[in-house]
Design a protein around this motif. Structure first.
Motif, mmCIF file in Angstrom:
data_model
loop_
_atom_site.group_PDB
_atom_site.id
_atom_site.type_symbol
_atom_site.label_atom_id
_atom_site.label_comp_id
_atom_site.label_asym_id
_atom_site.label_seq_id
_atom_site.Cartn_x
_atom_site.Cartn_y
_atom_site.Cartn_z
ATOM 1 N N GLN A 68 -9.946 -16.262 7.216
ATOM 2 C CA GLN A 68 -9.358 -15.831 5.938
ATOM 3 C C GLN A 68 -10.268 -14.823 5.238
ATOM 4 O O GLN A 68 -9.802 -13.807 4.717
ATOM 5 N N LEU A 69 -11.584 -15.078 5.237
ATOM 6 C CA LEU A 69 -12.495 -14.135 4.570
ATOM 7 C C LEU A 69 -12.625 -12.839 5.373
ATOM 8 O O LEU A 69 -12.679 -11.751 4.799
ATOM 9 N N LEU A 75 -18.143 -2.283 -0.599
ATOM 10 C CA LEU A 75 -17.596 -2.586 0.719
ATOM 11 C C LEU A 75 -17.092 -1.328 1.398
ATOM 12 O O LEU A 75 -17.282 -1.123 2.592
ATOM 13 N N ASN A 100 -9.132 -1.807 3.846
ATOM 14 C CA ASN A 100 -7.971 -1.213 4.529
ATOM 15 C C ASN A 100 -8.194 -1.043 6.033
ATOM 16 O O ASN A 100 -7.844 -0.009 6.608
ATOM 17 N N TYR A 101 -8.784 -2.036 6.644
ATOM 18 C CA TYR A 101 -8.964 -2.079 8.107
ATOM 19 C C TYR A 101 -9.769 -0.885 8.636
ATOM 20 O O TYR A 101 -9.600 -0.460 9.769
ATOM 21 N N ARG A 160 -0.986 -13.870 2.255
ATOM 22 C CA ARG A 160 -2.314 -13.862 1.657
ATOM 23 C C ARG A 160 -2.683 -12.494 1.076
ATOM 24 O O ARG A 160 -2.040 -11.501 1.359
ATOM 25 N N TYR A 161 -3.767 -12.508 0.332
ATOM 26 C CA TYR A 161 -4.442 -11.289 -0.160
ATOM 27 C C TYR A 161 -3.540 -10.361 -0.972
ATOM 28 O O TYR A 161 -3.757 -9.148 -0.989
ATOM 29 N N ARG A 194 0.843 -1.213 0.000
ATOM 30 C CA ARG A 194 0.000 0.000 0.000
ATOM 31 C C ARG A 194 0.870 1.251 0.000
ATOM 32 O O ARG A 194 0.605 2.228 -0.698
ATOM 33 N N TYR A 222 -10.355 -11.428 7.122
ATOM 34 C CA TYR A 222 -9.186 -10.585 6.853
ATOM 35 C C TYR A 222 -9.106 -10.166 5.388
ATOM 36 O O TYR A 222 -8.570 -9.092 5.088
ATOM 37 N N ALA A 223 -9.660 -10.963 4.482
ATOM 38 C CA ALA A 223 -9.722 -10.525 3.077
ATOM 39 C C ALA A 223 -10.561 -9.253 2.994
ATOM 40 O O ALA A 223 -10.223 -8.299 2.289
ATOM 41 N N LEU A 224 -11.678 -9.238 3.749
ATOM 42 C CA LEU A 224 -12.551 -8.055 3.737
ATOM 43 C C LEU A 224 -11.895 -6.877 4.448
ATOM 44 O O LEU A 224 -12.050 -5.733 4.049
ATOM 45 N N LYS A 225 -11.144 -7.174 5.499
ATOM 46 C CA LYS A 225 -10.416 -6.093 6.182
ATOM 47 C C LYS A 225 -9.370 -5.504 5.239
ATOM 48 O O LYS A 225 -9.181 -4.282 5.191
ATOM 49 N N GLU A 226 -8.695 -6.390 4.491
ATOM 50 C CA GLU A 226 -7.709 -5.897 3.512
ATOM 51 C C GLU A 226 -8.408 -5.063 2.444
ATOM 52 O O GLU A 226 -7.926 -3.998 2.044
ATOM 53 N N ALA A 227 -9.553 -5.558 1.968
ATOM 54 C CA ALA A 227 -10.253 -4.873 0.881
ATOM 55 C C ALA A 227 -10.756 -3.502 1.332
ATOM 56 O O ALA A 227 -10.984 -2.619 0.516
ATOM 57 N N THR A 273 -5.052 -7.369 -3.112
ATOM 58 C CA THR A 273 -6.353 -6.903 -2.595
ATOM 59 C C THR A 273 -6.239 -5.445 -2.169
ATOM 60 O O THR A 273 -5.293 -5.065 -1.491
ATOM 61 N N GLY A 274 -7.211 -4.654 -2.594
ATOM 62 C CA GLY A 274 -7.276 -3.264 -2.146
ATOM 63 C C GLY A 274 -6.176 -2.367 -2.688
ATOM 64 O O GLY A 274 -5.920 -1.301 -2.151
#
Lengths: 249, 501
Positions: B292-293, B232, B302-303, A43-44, A24, B295-300, A47-48
């Motif tokens: 895992q999901l 999101l 940006n927390y 992971r990820y 980032r 944290y994927a959403l947190k990543e997407a 993403t973002g």
């Protein structure tokens, strides 16, 4: 072509969060292309991050490019499970194999896999007008390929199969109610979900398939014409509403 | 095939009052009233009547009475009317019986066996009309301890993203497609005005409702409809839906007929196709996968967003909830046996899951014992009918509640359980353009804010009576509850003493 400002990251011993923060940061600094070395299970990745080019060396972890929105990722190795999960836009090119649920619920974007993939590839992939995800697999896939598929294009080439050997996957397209699957080589009726119809490809199909295979071949040094010479089968959903008759009102 | 089903309701039209105005004909979306031009008379097809009372309410001369068909079969405790008629329906269709709303079976409602305390003599009660009363609720992970700066003027501990609610009542997940856009707009606007949250359900966000995104919970469910990074990132909370109280363990099929042009644009699937939500999320087969999901959403995002995880209340909820919290959920939502839905197989709705009261008590207790109760907020849903239920839920350990059916009743729903037909005469659970106009979002918003306001006043009154001036002080305070008519085991699970003790 415009030269992209690029950066390098050594992911050795980095946690997922450390790497994602680092990426980032680099993107915020204006880098458009990032090489990630010594990747080991983080992971990820992607993403973002928005529209950025990533070159990954080593093995990225699960959910590579999950919810991805425009990044272009090249993996110089294998990818794990959940690659391209719910991706919205972008491209993932994998010079190796990928694990289970590749492109789960993908909404758009493209995924190219040189080798084999695991179970439930392209599950519940969907499409809406111009947003039409594409996944092409050079090798073979495991069961439930295109399960619940609601849109987009899946291509299964099986280039590593012997002459006359049938595809490995069973339950292909179970619950499929949208989109199309093109399978190269032999696939028997018993391998298909009962919601599928089979057909020969028409001109429009060959047109769409040709473009995808050409792009696939250009990444992995194949001869597209050679690939297209072999017979393909088109798998399509028989019903828009596979479970419409299940209920009493 | 001739149906063996008798009409469920009898429509009585007082001929002295009826003016043949045909309002009942135009109001009925189930075709139960019609005008016979030859005889110049309004008549009924009672076999179509679902008992929604639309015609009763809209008859200008109050000429219509709808009542249950009094015809009865030979009395039989085992073969009830329902048992017989379900079999008739199945023998005539060969399908699973589909229904809407929450279960109508007589499972125990523990709220009705729990009583609140009040102050008498030994401590003064508070009059909320004259003294400030705090209902503000914060959802999200709380720190293990709070450290102050050396001069004690500020907090040194880093506090993660908290969601501030003015009232501990949120409007639950109902997707556009299941409900009409006007209904969803009413919910979104009411939540915004009342300082609480509404929930998109699994159907994406219609562009016209973007302005209410700041009070929105964006749901991510197994179909992943309309889920993209913009959706999101607009939301206040992102909610992973694992299960629903009305249909634990199964997915959802939004029938193709309900996928109109506009619904298809919001869900981003072709018009007229079934919107199929698989039973599991195929990237979640374990607690580790859930993590895992999350944290994927947190990543997407940006927390920046708390991640909520919603499950149906089932036998092992306490252990599952512990796993959910450890997986990184900031909010956990429990949806009980009596939770509602737009469509579910009747057999699942009426037979699967456990009552929310027991699940809540068990989960709260388990998280406390494990010392992780502060790591996630608990929200309960499924059968919250009034402010008494809300207050008892909070005393039992919930941080906030979700209401669904109660909110729809405020909008006109008469709980006729026909949501799955898409013909809702009240314009709520339908995408039929003619019917959806029956909900006016201006009026809908007012009806909902009125409801939330009434409940707030009542909760404050109950708190004041207990001598408490902040909802925070009631949270998990089970000493303010006593049980009546409960077995020792039930009291033990609820963690509540018997009334009188």
């Amino acid at each position: 072509m415009k030269k992209l400002s690029s950066a390098q990251v050594n992911a050795f011993n980095m946690t997922t969060r450390e790497l994602s923060c680092k990426l980032r940061e680099i993107v915020a600094d204006g880098s458009e292309r990032i090489e990630i070395h010594n990747t080991c299970g983080q992971r990820y990745i992607g993403t973002g991050l928005g529209a950025v080019q990533l070159d990954i060396y080593g093995t990225p972890g699960n959910d590579l490019g999950a919810f991805m929105d425009g990044a272009e990722i090249t993996v110089h190795g294998n990818a794990q499970d959940g690659c391209g999960n719910t991706m919205n836009a972008g491209k993932i090119i994998i010079h190796g194999n990928a694990g289970d649920t590749l492109g789960l619920s993908a909404r758009d974007g493209k995924v190219f896999v040189k080798g084999n993939v695991g179970y439930r590839t392209g599950i519940h992939m969907k499409e809406y007008h111009a947003q039409k995800p594409v996944i092409i697999i050079g090798g073979t896939a495991q069961d439930f390929f295109g399960e619940y598929m609601a849109g987009g294009i899946l291509v299964l080439l099986g280039l590593n199969l012997q002459e006359g050997e049938r595809q490995k996957a069973n339950f292909i397209g179970t619950g499929m109610h949208g989109g199309v699957i093109y399978v190269r080589g032999k696939v028997e009726d018993f391998q298909l979900g009962k919601e599928l119809g089979t057909a020969d490809l028409n001109e429009e199909d060959y047109d769409a398939l040709g473009k995808i295979v050409n792009e696939f071949a250009s990444y992995f040094g194949h001869d597209a014409q050679e690939i297209l010479k072999c017979k393909f089968t088109k798998l399509y959903p028989l019903y828009l509403r596979p479970y419409g008759k299940l209920y009493a009102y | 095939m001739k149906t063996y089903l008798p009409p469920k309701f009898i429509i009585e039209r007082d001929q002295y009052r009826c003016t043949q105005c045909q309002a009942c004909v135009s109001q009925c979306s189930f075709d139960a009233n019609y005008y016979d031009a030859e005889d110049d008379e309004v008549r009924s097809r009672e076999e179509n009547c679902v008992g929604c009372h639309r015609c009763v309410v809209f008859c200008p001369t109050n000429a219509i009475t709808v009542r249950e068909n009094p015809s009865s079969y030979r009395r039989n405790e085992s073969w009830t009317h329902e048992a017989i008629e379900d079999i008739i329906k199945q023998s005539e269709t060969g399908g699973m019986l589909l229904t809407g709303m929450g279960t109508d079976k007589g499972y125990p409602i523990f709220w009705d066996h729990l009583l609140l305390n009040a102050s008498q003599v030994t401590n003064p009660s508070i009059d909320p009309l004259r003294e400030p009363m705090e209902l503000t609720t914060y959802l999200g992970q709380k720190p293990d301890m709070v450290k102050l700066t050396s001069d004690s003027t500020d907090i040194e501990t880093e506090i993660t993203n908290q969601i501030k609610l003015d009232i501990p009542i949120m409007l639950t997940a109902m997707s556009y497609g299941a409900i009409s856009l006007n209904t969803q707009e009413s919910l979104a606007r009411a939540a915004t005005e009342a300082g609480t949250l509404w929930n998109t359900g699994e159907g994406g966000l219609h562009p016209s409702l973007r302005k209410y995104a700041n009070n929105m919970v964006a749901q991510v469910a197994s179909g992943r409809f309309g889920v993209h990074s913009e959706y999101l990132n607009m939301a206040r909370v992102v909610e992973i839906k694992i299960g629903q109280g009305a249909k634990p363990g199964i997915g959802g099929h939004l029938p193709g007929e309900k996928v109109s042009l506009d619904v298809s644009a919001t869900r981003m699937i072709p018009q007229g196709t079934d919107a199929l939500s698989p039973a599991p999320q195929h990237d979640i087969y374990s607690i580790e996968d859930l993590s895992q999901l999350i944290y994927a959403l947190k990543e997407a995002t940006n927390y920046t967003k708390p991640i909520s995880v919603k499950i149906a209340a089932v036998h092992n909820s306490a252990a599952i909830a512990s796993g959910m919290v450890r997986a990184g959920a900031d909010i956990i939502v429990l949806d009980g046996l009596r939770g509602s839905t737009g469509a579910t197989p009747k057999i699942i709705r009426d037979n699967v899951g456990i009552p929310i009261e027991l699940a809540l008590a068990a989960v709260d207790e388990r998280l406390r014992k494990e010392g992780i109760r502060n790591k996630a907020s608990i929200v309960v849903a499924g059968g919250i009918r009034n402010s008494g239920d809300v207050t008892k839920a909070i005393a039992l350990g919930a941080d906030a509640v979700y209401i669904g059916t109660a909110a729809l009743i405020a909008l006109g729903c008469h709980v006729c359980q026909q949501c799955h037909t898409g013909k809702c005469a009240w314009g709520i659970c339908t995408t039929n353009v003619g019917l959806t106009k029956r909900i006016n979002p201006n009026i809908g918003t007012r009806r909902l804010t009125n409801l939330l306001n009434s409940w707030s006043l009542e909760i404050k009154d109950m708190l004041g009576g207990m001598g408490i001036n902040a909802i925070e002080s009631l949270r998990g305070n089970r000493l303010h509850l006593r049980g009546v008519g409960l077995s020792d085991t039930e009291l033990k699970i609820l963690g509540v003493r018997a009334a009188g003790s």
